[in-house]
Design an enzyme around this catalytic site. Structure first.
Site, PDB file in Angstrom:
ATOM      1  N   GLU A 166      49.117  41.475  43.433  1.00 38.71           N
ATOM      2  CA  GLU A 166      49.427  40.422  43.433  1.00 38.71           C
ATOM      3  C   GLU A 166      50.791  39.533  43.462  1.00 38.71           C
ATOM      4  O   GLU A 166      50.830  39.807  42.368  1.00 38.71           O
ATOM      5  CB  GLU A 166      48.508  39.547  42.151  1.00 38.71           C
ATOM      6  N   GLU A 366      39.360  43.701  42.629  1.00 37.86           N
ATOM      7  CA  GLU A 366      38.994  42.428  41.458  1.00 37.86           C
ATOM      8  C   GLU A 366      38.055  41.591  41.205  1.00 37.86           C
ATOM      9  O   GLU A 366      38.246  40.793  42.294  1.00 37.86           O
ATOM     10  CB  GLU A 366      40.730  42.226  40.684  1.00 37.86           C
TER      11      GLU A 366
HETATM   12  C1  BG6 Z   1      44.427  39.152  38.813  1.00 37.98           C
HETATM   13  C2  BG6 Z   1      45.893  40.582  37.641  1.00 37.98           C
HETATM   14  O1  BG6 Z   1      45.310  38.008  38.328  1.00 37.98           O
HETATM   15  O2  BG6 Z   1      44.053  38.317  37.558  1.00 37.98           O
HETATM   16  C3  BG6 Z   1      45.390  40.769  36.393  1.00 37.98           C
HETATM   17  O3  BG6 Z   1      45.087  41.163  38.448  1.00 37.98           O
HETATM   18  C4  BG6 Z   1      44.397  40.039  35.526  1.00 37.98           C
HETATM   19  O4  BG6 Z   1      45.887  41.447  36.030  1.00 37.98           O
HETATM   20  C5  BG6 Z   1      43.971  38.834  36.845  1.00 37.98           C
HETATM   21  O5  BG6 Z   1      44.148  40.601  34.374  1.00 37.98           O
HETATM   22  C6  BG6 Z   1      42.520  37.586  35.747  1.00 37.98           C
HETATM   23  O6  BG6 Z   1      43.888  36.686  34.558  1.00 37.98           O
HETATM   24  P1  BG6 Z   1      43.828  36.786  33.188  1.00 37.98           P
HETATM   25  O7  BG6 Z   1      45.498  35.955  33.428  1.00 37.98           O
HETATM   26  O8  BG6 Z   1      42.306  36.089  32.195  1.00 37.98           O
HETATM   27  O9  BG6 Z   1      43.849  37.736  32.350  1.00 37.98           O
END
Ligand code: BG6
Length: 460
Positions: A166, A366
């Site tokens: 990201e 993800e």
């Molecule tokens: C993505 C990242 O942006 O989203 C992760 O790659 C992150 O590292 C995930 O944890 C969820 O976002 P957040 O802010 O809820 O942890």
């Protein structure tokens, strides 16, 4: 390389995986020669867990991989802590290499393909102190050296790699990249310079990768932006096109084509924000194409044109500029932690767009639901998460059936971990980690209902 050759990288098998990132799960602060990372010294509000213990994966890694085996996944997407491998960013730490060698070997023992990302939001604080981190071209050298060490050490067994997670968040979030103490105008300017330097570093790493791991595949991990026009007005459509250029195309066009979208170039030049470049960069940028694109997806958003009286000061810098403003989609359901809403269809639409523009295989790296899970009688009944996963995986299946080159799906996250900014009150895991923000307890692992659901789904 044509698509069929690229896809052969995975012997045509589909990857079902689960994901974590080093700074969010490992902990092990100050242990095994780990150096100080930007994420170790960032400001964390009182009462919110920091990254020093996190999910204590540093001490539970064997148990965690056993849980992966029992889950039946064939891919583990994780990241290397730069500061575990090179504490100060310059010297190699053998104990850090050993830690990841153990993880990789244990995964392979259970036929789980290890899929590391080199850079997932943390970096040696020493490099920030030394030359300002990603603001400086010296960081390109430092990252390339780090990548070289990783390829040399792990490239014999690790064949699928992510370069940068990201990029949009990595350049914009000062607490992650350590670019504190600058005014807003300078921060925005720095953000674009950091992005350029990161792109160049990614390409330098890919160039090395081709010689060091010739049978491996590598690519960026994209924070997929699914942006819908807020209305059919030509102005909102135009704003949406700008948003696409500023939120996604500027990163992926650079990764794949080695150039920026023209609207982005024009805007940055007009503002005086265009990064410093060197003539010879062009060759390295255009020559080293990735093999695949990692897709991180949580939600979609809407875009409209900016109005004069808009107060957009609360939005992070990448979510607005003079050309567009990002807002929530009124048509999708929101929850406390999924504040932008839940939009499974967006996963399909976003990947379709990416495929048509870049013609590269993709892998979902993800996708998951945040919730303040409750542990009761040693169980977590997270049917809301099962519902989210089910609906998104339906879109994944449709995407594959429609013939698009998606090679795997890896959910976020395998175990509960420190959220990027909200500690442990917000959880994503298939496995509950028994700790609170203020009390790390023993970090016991307890599979949630979603773990068993995912296990059955994979089996089927
Ligand atoms: C993505 C990242 O942006 O989203 C992760 O790659 C992150 O590292 C995930 O944890 C969820 O976002 P957040 O802010 O809820 O942890």
């Amino acid at each position: 390389m044509i698509y069929t050759e690229r896809i052969s990288m995975v012997n045509k098998k589909f990857f079902w995986g689960a994901s974590t990132s080093a700074f969010q799960v490992e902990g092990g602060f100050g242990q095994g020669g780990k150096g100080i990372a930007t994420t170790d010294v960032r400001y964390v509000p009182e009462g919110v867990a920091d990254n020093k213990i996190a999910s204590d994966h540093y001490h539970h890694w064997k148990e965690d991989i056993k849980l992966m085996k029992d889950l039946g996944i064939n891919l583990y997407r994780f990241s290397f802590n730069w500061t575990r491998i090179m504490g100060d960013g310059t010297n190699v730490n053998q104990k850090g290499l050993d830690f990841y060698n153990n993880i990789i070997d244990e995964c392979l023992k259970f036929n789980i393909t290890p899929f590391p990302t080199l850079y997932h939001f943390e970096m040696p604080q020493h490099l920030v102190d030394l030359f300002g981190g990603w603001k400086s071209r010296e960081c390109i050298e430092a990252y390339t050296k780090y990548a070289e060490i990783c390829f040399k050490e792990f490239g014999d067994r690790v064949k699928i790699w992510g370069t940068i997670n990201e990029q949009m968040i990595a350049i914009a979030a000062k607490d992650l990249n350590g670019n504190h103490g600058v005014n807003d105008e300078q921060a925005v300017k720095d953000m674009y310079q950091m992005s350029y330097n990161m792109s160049l570093a990614e390409k330098r790493a890919i160039a090395l990768f081709r010689t060091m791991v010739p049978d491996g595949k590598i690519g960026p991990i994209n924070s997929m932006q699914v942006v819908y026009p807020a209305s059919p007005s030509p102005e909102d459509i135009e704003a949406t096109q700008y948003a696409k250029d500023f939120l996604q195309n500027c990163f992926l066009d650079m990764s794949v084509f080695g150039r920026y979208p023209l609207a982005y170039v024009n805007y940055l030049k007009e503002k005086g924000w265009y990064p410093k470049t060197e003539e010879e960069d062009k060759v390295i940028l255009t020559e080293n194409k990735p093999d695949l694109i990692g897709i991180n997806y949580y939600s979609s958003t809407c875009i409209r044109t900016k109005k004069e009286n808009d107060n957009d000061s609360k939005l992070p810098p990448f979510y607005r500029n003079d050309k567009f403003i990002l807002e929530k989609n009124p048509h999708i359901m929101k929850t406390k932690w999924m504040e932008f809403g839940i939009d499974p269809k967006g996963l399909y639409l976003g990947m379709k767009d990416i495929y048509e523009r870049y013609q590269l295989p993709m892998i979902v790296t993800e996708n998951g639901l945040a919730y303040s899970d409750i542990l009761e009688n040693n169980k977590v009944h997270d049917d809301y998460r099962i519902d989210y996963l089910k609906k998104h995986i339906e879109q994944v299946e449709k995407f594959v059936q429609d013939g698009y080159p998606l090679i795997g799906y890896s959910t976020w996250s395998f175990i509960d971990l420190v959220s990027s900014h909200q500690g442990f009150s917000k959880r994503y895991g298939l496995v509950y980690v028994d700790r609170t923000d203020s009390d790390p307890k023993k970090c016991c692992r307890i599979p949630k209902d979603s773990y068993f659901w995912y296990k059955n789904m994979i089996k089927k």
